[in-house]
Scaffold this active site. Structure first.
Site, short mmCIF file in Angstrom:
data_model
loop_
_atom_site.label_atom_id
_atom_site.label_comp_id
_atom_site.label_asym_id
_atom_site.label_seq_id
_atom_site.Cartn_x
_atom_site.Cartn_y
_atom_site.Cartn_z
N ASP A 134 -54.61 24.52 10.70
CA ASP A 134 -54.07 23.47 9.95
C ASP A 134 -54.14 23.60 8.62
O ASP A 134 -55.37 23.92 8.14
CB ASP A 134 -54.43 22.26 10.40
CG ASP A 134 -53.58 22.19 11.87
OD1 ASP A 134 -52.96 22.87 12.35
OD2 ASP A 134 -54.31 21.15 12.85
N GLN A 163 -47.78 23.01 2.98
CA GLN A 163 -47.32 21.65 2.84
C GLN A 163 -46.36 21.49 1.73
O GLN A 163 -46.53 21.90 0.71
CB GLN A 163 -48.50 20.72 2.67
CG GLN A 163 -49.44 20.70 3.86
CD GLN A 163 -50.87 20.51 3.12
OE1 GLN A 163 -51.48 21.23 1.96
NE2 GLN A 163 -51.64 19.92 4.03
N ARG A 184 -46.15 27.63 9.75
CA ARG A 184 -45.71 26.41 10.08
C ARG A 184 -45.61 25.52 8.58
O ARG A 184 -46.39 25.45 7.64
CB ARG A 184 -46.52 25.25 10.84
CG ARG A 184 -46.02 24.18 11.22
CD ARG A 184 -47.13 22.94 11.72
NE ARG A 184 -47.76 23.78 12.80
CZ ARG A 184 -49.19 23.55 13.10
NH1 ARG A 184 -49.76 22.65 12.36
NH2 ARG A 184 -49.80 23.85 14.19
N ALA A 189 -49.58 15.59 4.76
CA ALA A 189 -49.99 14.43 5.33
C ALA A 189 -51.18 13.63 4.81
O ALA A 189 -51.59 12.63 5.36
CB ALA A 189 -50.33 14.46 7.04
N HIS A 227 -40.10 16.03 12.35
CA HIS A 227 -39.33 15.22 13.09
C HIS A 227 -38.12 14.57 12.47
O HIS A 227 -37.37 13.88 13.01
CB HIS A 227 -40.06 13.71 13.61
CG HIS A 227 -41.47 14.02 13.98
ND1 HIS A 227 -42.69 14.11 13.04
CD2 HIS A 227 -42.10 14.62 15.15
CE1 HIS A 227 -43.37 14.44 13.82
NE2 HIS A 227 -43.29 14.68 15.01
N ARG A 288 -53.75 9.07 9.95
CA ARG A 288 -52.63 9.93 9.25
C ARG A 288 -51.32 9.49 10.08
O ARG A 288 -50.16 9.33 9.43
CB ARG A 288 -52.78 11.24 9.32
CG ARG A 288 -53.95 11.68 8.37
CD ARG A 288 -53.77 13.26 8.34
NE ARG A 288 -54.20 14.06 9.27
CZ ARG A 288 -55.43 14.21 9.58
NH1 ARG A 288 -56.42 13.65 8.94
NH2 ARG A 288 -55.72 14.82 10.69
N ARG A 289 -51.33 9.22 11.24
CA ARG A 289 -50.14 8.90 12.02
C ARG A 289 -49.75 7.26 11.73
O ARG A 289 -48.41 7.03 11.60
CB ARG A 289 -50.20 9.01 13.66
CG ARG A 289 -50.54 10.53 14.27
CD ARG A 289 -49.52 11.43 14.09
NE ARG A 289 -49.56 12.11 12.60
CZ ARG A 289 -50.41 13.08 12.15
NH1 ARG A 289 -51.29 13.44 13.01
NH2 ARG A 289 -50.10 13.31 10.82
C1 LIG Z 1 -46.19 20.14 14.61
C2 LIG Z 1 -46.86 19.52 13.27
C3 LIG Z 1 -48.16 19.84 12.68
C4 LIG Z 1 -48.44 19.26 11.75
N1 LIG Z 1 -49.54 19.78 11.04
C5 LIG Z 1 -50.06 19.30 9.78
C6 LIG Z 1 -50.83 20.06 9.07
O1 LIG Z 1 -51.40 21.11 9.43
N2 LIG Z 1 -51.29 19.42 7.83
C7 LIG Z 1 -50.60 18.55 7.28
O2 LIG Z 1 -50.74 17.83 6.05
N3 LIG Z 1 -49.62 17.75 8.11
C8 LIG Z 1 -49.43 18.05 9.13
N4 LIG Z 1 -48.29 17.61 10.00
C9 LIG Z 1 -47.96 16.24 9.40
C10 LIG Z 1 -46.62 16.50 8.28
O3 LIG Z 1 -47.25 16.85 7.21
C11 LIG Z 1 -46.06 15.12 8.32
O4 LIG Z 1 -46.86 13.98 7.70
C12 LIG Z 1 -45.40 14.36 9.67
O5 LIG Z 1 -44.77 15.57 10.27
C13 LIG Z 1 -44.33 13.34 9.22
O6 LIG Z 1 -43.11 14.10 8.48
P1 LIG Z 1 -41.99 14.27 9.10
O7 LIG Z 1 -41.30 15.63 8.67
O8 LIG Z 1 -41.72 14.16 10.52
O9 LIG Z 1 -40.95 13.30 8.31
P2 LIG Z 1 -40.62 11.85 8.09
O10 LIG Z 1 -39.80 11.51 7.13
O11 LIG Z 1 -42.24 11.38 8.06
O12 LIG Z 1 -40.41 11.23 9.76
C14 LIG Z 1 -39.05 11.62 10.23
C15 LIG Z 1 -38.92 10.61 11.48
O13 LIG Z 1 -39.91 10.91 12.35
C16 LIG Z 1 -40.47 10.02 13.06
N5 LIG Z 1 -41.79 10.16 12.74
C17 LIG Z 1 -42.44 10.81 11.68
N6 LIG Z 1 -43.98 10.48 11.87
C18 LIG Z 1 -44.00 9.49 12.75
C19 LIG Z 1 -45.11 8.64 13.39
N7 LIG Z 1 -46.45 8.99 12.79
N8 LIG Z 1 -44.90 7.73 14.22
C20 LIG Z 1 -43.67 7.27 14.59
N9 LIG Z 1 -42.56 8.03 14.11
C21 LIG Z 1 -42.92 9.05 13.30
C22 LIG Z 1 -39.81 8.63 12.33
O14 LIG Z 1 -38.73 8.25 13.12
C23 LIG Z 1 -39.14 9.19 11.08
O15 LIG Z 1 -38.23 8.41 10.64
C24 LIG Z 1 -47.71 18.15 11.03
C25 LIG Z 1 -46.68 17.78 11.64
C26 LIG Z 1 -46.04 18.34 12.90
C27 LIG Z 1 -44.89 17.97 13.50
#
Ligand SMILES: Cc1cc2nc3c(=O)[nH]c(=O)nc-3n(C[C@H](O)[C@H](O)[C@H](O)COP(=O)(O)OP(=O)(O)OC[C@H]3O[C@@H](n4cnc5c(N)ncnc54)[C@H](O)[C@@H]3O)c2cc1C
Length: 308
Positions: A134, A163, A184, A189, A227, A288-289
């Site tokens: 990660d 990132q 990935r 985050a 997402h 972070r979530r």
């Molecule tokens: C498989 C995976 C591994 C990851 N690994 C890392 C890592 O190693 N290092 C790192 O810095 N980050 C990591 N992340 C987190 C990432 O950086 C983002 O913070 C996170 O994915 C939210 O961004 P998004 O692309 O989903 O878009 P966003 O624009 O944030 O979200 C798009 C939509 O998804 C939904 N959503 C997103 N997050 C949430 C939430 N917490 N609760 C409810 N609904 C939500 C909402 O409907 C939102 O409108 C990871 C994410 C994923 C999916």
């Protein structure tokens, strides 16, 4: 506005104690954390497999303070690999690790983290699966990429995370794509300063698209961690234009978030991997979530009030 405050709170011991002890916390934590132990997570992996989903498992924990805790983190992952082997689930489940949990921030941390993560990568390879490193805050990344490169000499399938919010990431993506790595791509985050990272959501999204294009056109295996429906469909289009087949890249989403989308993408024939976190030290992951979606914070606040 709220996200930086929540991310700052994620580093505070006082907030950790408050949040962990609050009566409504467990209900909200359960949405994002699949359980406390390997026993809790096994049915989750089996359920995902039955639905045609794959998983990447994260034993939560970070910012440890002693070498003994780092060894315990290694052992927790080795226990997990042992269970996956017994269950014959090795090929459906890979592992995600945070090097901070393996001792990266301690004295001599780079070598310590490498020494602790290597046996996990080795054990994973022995059961036909792999490990992804990660990405944590930007100060840790040179060490993470160096460990990734070192591990790939013996275990070329070892993955890493980049990132989109960091200015450096396009260069990292070019290097990793040329090296044929599993990568990935996520938005990012952590709370990062303006000197190193885009602060504006639209800029981050644009960078995400540029980086996804680099990965899709490169020699590696792209893992689209998001997402965001717009970025997901752009990634599908970029993969199509790059001539990639459905098994030449994958989507990844977090356990508990947009579960309907996990199933939709799998039903379309995509490889869909659910990042499934479990364990007792969930505070940093959970915060972070909350920071990613303010509505989570409202839900959390309400659950605390109604339990009081
Ligand atoms: C498989 C995976 C591994 C990851 N690994 C890392 C890592 O190693 N290092 C790192 O810095 N980050 C990591 N992340 C987190 C990432 O950086 C983002 O913070 C996170 O994915 C939210 O961004 P998004 O692309 O989903 O878009 P966003 O624009 O944030 O979200 C798009 C939509 O998804 C939904 N959503 C997103 N997050 C949430 C939430 N917490 N609760 C409810 N609904 C939500 C909402 O409907 C939102 O409108 C990871 C994410 C994923 C999916």
């Amino acid at each position: 506005m709220l996200a930086p405050l929540i991310l700052a709170a994620s580093r505070s011991d006082k907030m950790r104690s408050f949040v962990s002890a609050a009566p409504g916390t467990k209900q909200v934590v359960d949405r994002f954390i699949a359980g406390e132990s390997v026993d809790d997570v096994v049915p989750v992996i089996e359920d995902a497999a039955a639905k045609g989903l794959e998983v990447t498992l994260d034993v939560v924990g970070e910012d440890i303070t002693t070498p003994e805790q780092a060894s315990a983190a290694r052992d927790a992952y080795l226990e997990l690999v042992g269970r996956l082997k017994e269950l014959g689930l090795g090929t459906r489940a890979e592992m995600s690790v945070k090097l901070s949990m393996f001792g990266q921030a301690l004295e001599g941390g780079h070598e310590l983290a490498l020494a602790n993560v290597r046996p996990v990568v080795e054990a994973a390879a022995a059961i036909g699966t792999t490990v992804t490193l990660d990405a944590e805050d930007h100060t840790t990344l040179d060490s993470m990429f160096a460990i990734h490169e070192e591990l790939r000499k013996d275990f070329p399938q070892t993955g890493c995370v980049i990132q989109a919010y960091l200015f450096r990431t396009e260069d990292d993506a070019r290097r990793l794509a040329a090296a044929g790595s599993r990568v990935r791509i996520v938005k990012g985050a952590y709370k990062e300063p303006a000197e190193v990272a885009f602060q504006d959501k639209a800029e981050i999204d644009k960078a995400y698209v540029r980086i996804t294009r680099i990965l899709m056109e490169g020699d590696g295996y792209p893992m689209i961690g998001s997402h965001d429906p717009r970025l997901i469909s752009i990634a599908q289009e970029l993969a199509r234009r790059a001539g990639r087949k459905l098994d030449e890249y994958e989507f990844q989403m977090l356990y508990g978030i947009r579960s309907d989308e996990h199933l939709r993408l799998a039903a379309e024939g995509h490889r869909m991997r659910v990042y499934t976190a479990y364990g007792t030290d969930w505070y940093g992951y959970f915060m972070r979530r909350l920071a990613e979606k303010p509505a989570n914070l409202l839900f959390f606040g309400r659950s605390i009030l109604t339990k009081n």
